[in-house]
Design an enzyme around this catalytic site. Sequence first.
Site, PDB file in Angstrom:
ATOM      1  N   ASP A 142      54.704  51.871 -79.596  1.00 40.36           N
ATOM      2  CA  ASP A 142      53.581  51.627 -80.374  1.00 40.36           C
ATOM      3  C   ASP A 142      52.345  52.528 -80.571  1.00 40.36           C
ATOM      4  O   ASP A 142      51.305  51.815 -80.272  1.00 40.36           O
ATOM      5  CB  ASP A 142      53.054  50.412 -79.801  1.00 40.36           C
ATOM      6  CG  ASP A 142      51.438  49.135 -80.477  1.00 40.36           C
ATOM      7  OD1 ASP A 142      52.312  49.550 -81.683  1.00 40.36           O
ATOM      8  OD2 ASP A 142      50.805  48.287 -79.414  1.00 40.36           O
ATOM      9  N   CYS A 197      67.354  33.472 -86.927  1.00 36.79           N
ATOM     10  CA  CYS A 197      66.905  32.457 -87.416  1.00 36.79           C
ATOM     11  C   CYS A 197      67.277  31.159 -88.154  1.00 36.79           C
ATOM     12  O   CYS A 197      66.482  30.188 -88.032  1.00 36.79           O
ATOM     13  CB  CYS A 197      65.662  32.561 -88.324  1.00 36.79           C
ATOM     14  SG  CYS A 197      64.264  34.194 -87.056  1.00 36.79           S
ATOM     15  N   CYS A 200      64.898  27.443 -88.964  1.00 40.58           N
ATOM     16  CA  CYS A 200      63.915  26.824 -87.659  1.00 40.58           C
ATOM     17  C   CYS A 200      63.032  27.549 -88.512  1.00 40.58           C
ATOM     18  O   CYS A 200      62.535  29.214 -89.209  1.00 40.58           O
ATOM     19  CB  CYS A 200      64.111  27.676 -86.799  1.00 40.58           C
ATOM     20  SG  CYS A 200      63.355  27.261 -85.486  1.00 40.58           S
ATOM     21  N   CYS A 203      58.180  29.120 -85.297  1.00 37.71           N
ATOM     22  CA  CYS A 203      56.751  29.932 -84.936  1.00 37.71           C
ATOM     23  C   CYS A 203      55.724  29.582 -85.939  1.00 37.71           C
ATOM     24  O   CYS A 203      54.811  29.579 -85.396  1.00 37.71           O
ATOM     25  CB  CYS A 203      57.486  31.298 -85.073  1.00 37.71           C
ATOM     26  SG  CYS A 203      58.679  31.827 -86.316  1.00 37.71           S
ATOM     27  N   CYS A 207      51.765  28.751 -84.687  1.00 39.03           N
ATOM     28  CA  CYS A 207      50.855  29.069 -84.874  1.00 39.03           C
ATOM     29  C   CYS A 207      49.569  28.666 -85.180  1.00 39.03           C
ATOM     30  O   CYS A 207      49.408  28.139 -86.000  1.00 39.03           O
ATOM     31  CB  CYS A 207      51.290  30.541 -86.061  1.00 39.03           C
ATOM     32  SG  CYS A 207      49.542  31.249 -86.350  1.00 39.03           S
ATOM     33  N   CYS A 223      45.846  37.228 -87.445  1.00 41.14           N
ATOM     34  CA  CYS A 223      46.505  36.730 -86.191  1.00 41.14           C
ATOM     35  C   CYS A 223      45.333  36.540 -85.019  1.00 41.14           C
ATOM     36  O   CYS A 223      44.486  37.360 -84.219  1.00 41.14           O
ATOM     37  CB  CYS A 223      47.363  37.881 -86.415  1.00 41.14           C
ATOM     38  SG  CYS A 223      48.379  37.881 -84.319  1.00 41.14           S
ATOM     39  N   CYS A 250      48.531  36.456 -77.780  1.00 38.91           N
ATOM     40  CA  CYS A 250      48.596  35.329 -78.005  1.00 38.91           C
ATOM     41  C   CYS A 250      49.911  35.601 -77.886  1.00 38.91           C
ATOM     42  O   CYS A 250      50.567  36.481 -78.225  1.00 38.91           O
ATOM     43  CB  CYS A 250      48.190  34.696 -79.941  1.00 38.91           C
ATOM     44  SG  CYS A 250      49.163  33.048 -80.200  1.00 38.91           S
ATOM     45  N   CYS A 253      53.115  31.870 -80.831  1.00 36.16           N
ATOM     46  CA  CYS A 253      54.947  32.167 -81.643  1.00 36.16           C
ATOM     47  C   CYS A 253      55.960  32.246 -80.827  1.00 36.16           C
ATOM     48  O   CYS A 253      57.618  32.415 -81.046  1.00 36.16           O
ATOM     49  CB  CYS A 253      54.319  32.800 -83.131  1.00 36.16           C
ATOM     50  SG  CYS A 253      54.675  34.598 -82.056  1.00 36.16           S
ATOM     51  N   CYS A 257      59.661  29.552 -79.782  1.00 38.22           N
ATOM     52  CA  CYS A 257      61.170  30.290 -80.313  1.00 38.22           C
ATOM     53  C   CYS A 257      62.284  29.749 -79.506  1.00 38.22           C
ATOM     54  O   CYS A 257      62.277  29.635 -77.924  1.00 38.22           O
ATOM     55  CB  CYS A 257      60.677  32.017 -80.152  1.00 38.22           C
ATOM     56  SG  CYS A 257      62.590  32.137 -81.070  1.00 38.22           S
TER      57      CYS A 257
END
Length: 387
Positions: A142, A197, A200, A203, A207, A223, A250, A253, A257
């Site tokens: 990252d 997914c 669905c 999420c 949010c 966000c 946070c 989401c 799941c």
Amino acid sequence: MAGSLPNPEYLIEALRFKAEQLGLELLGITQPTTPPHVTTYETWVKQGRYAQMDYMATERNRYLRVHPEAIMAEARALLVVGMRYPNPQAIPPPPSPYPFGRIASYAWGKDYHYIIPELLKELLKELEAWLSAPILARIYTDTGPILERDFAQKAGLGWIGKNTCLIHPRKGSYFLLGEAFINAPLPPTPPFTTDHCGSCRRCIEACPTQCILPDRTLDAGRCISYLTIENKGPIPRDLRSSIGNWVFGCDVCQMVCPWNVRFALSEGSPAFAMRPDIAFPNLIDELSLSPMDFKARYGNTPVMRARRRGYLRNIAVALGNSADPDSAPHLGLTLKNEPEPLVRAHAAWALGRIKTRLARKHLSEALQREPDPDVQIEIKAALEDTD
């Protein structure tokens, strides 16, 4: 380095075994070539969805995300690993009368930027020993201009869900990723090509700020993770109430799941030393953290990224959302003594949310002495809220 490898399949399995021993539960290999979702990324940048993270849109970084081969000319493979962090529901909220905040569970322990690169170096040492040759490498977690979830999908670690997280079909999405560009010609592992997914939308619907977009990207400016970490200025007034008691990051989401509900383990990787005392901070205590106290409590954790002023801004917003009358004296002291205007401004907003006579008294007194024009605006708006 030689162009062939003895028993490459065996070597990859040995790498996986060693990675698991180190606490890197996921491992895959791919080629450092243009990732599959480049068009989505470029559209996201053109739409300005990166908020104030201008580094996402620089010409150099945009080029490298599209052309990862330019990051390291000698690279012949890209090693991708995943380290599991704790399930945010592993620790229940405290049964206490005081207002508490929530910190995203990946930040409950030592900063992964210190952990994953060192583990990758250990893994590459083993690979060097097996190959009897030195390895050139460039390591990221990252931290570089690469679309790391795209590469994780190419390496077979999972698919990118509607919430933009990488989801493993048997382990969920509570993983931190790391990558190593290496000059060893390791064969790629099969990519993950299916999307689980389906229809669905949990999420998206869960949010709090509705920041998840239809193309599996985020409107970063909405966000909560961005607003409480990367955002260095004020939190927009129209979004403050939606933040609830999240004070750093946070998990919403991911918590809803189904793949995490069914498969995510409670604990994180053995390499991740969880500190339960960080999960649910006492908001009133945190509001009075001095710079030294903040560093002592959160040094070497991801929370340092928000810096003290950003963190206390978040604490003030969470206190406002709690509307706890007992916090009014503490917010009043902050409005009087806190040196950071950013924190004072959000403390004023919080007092406006409490709406008690004492809260209004603190605001009125502060307005007479406040030198910062932006804080004055917040105080006046808060006074209107208490009318």
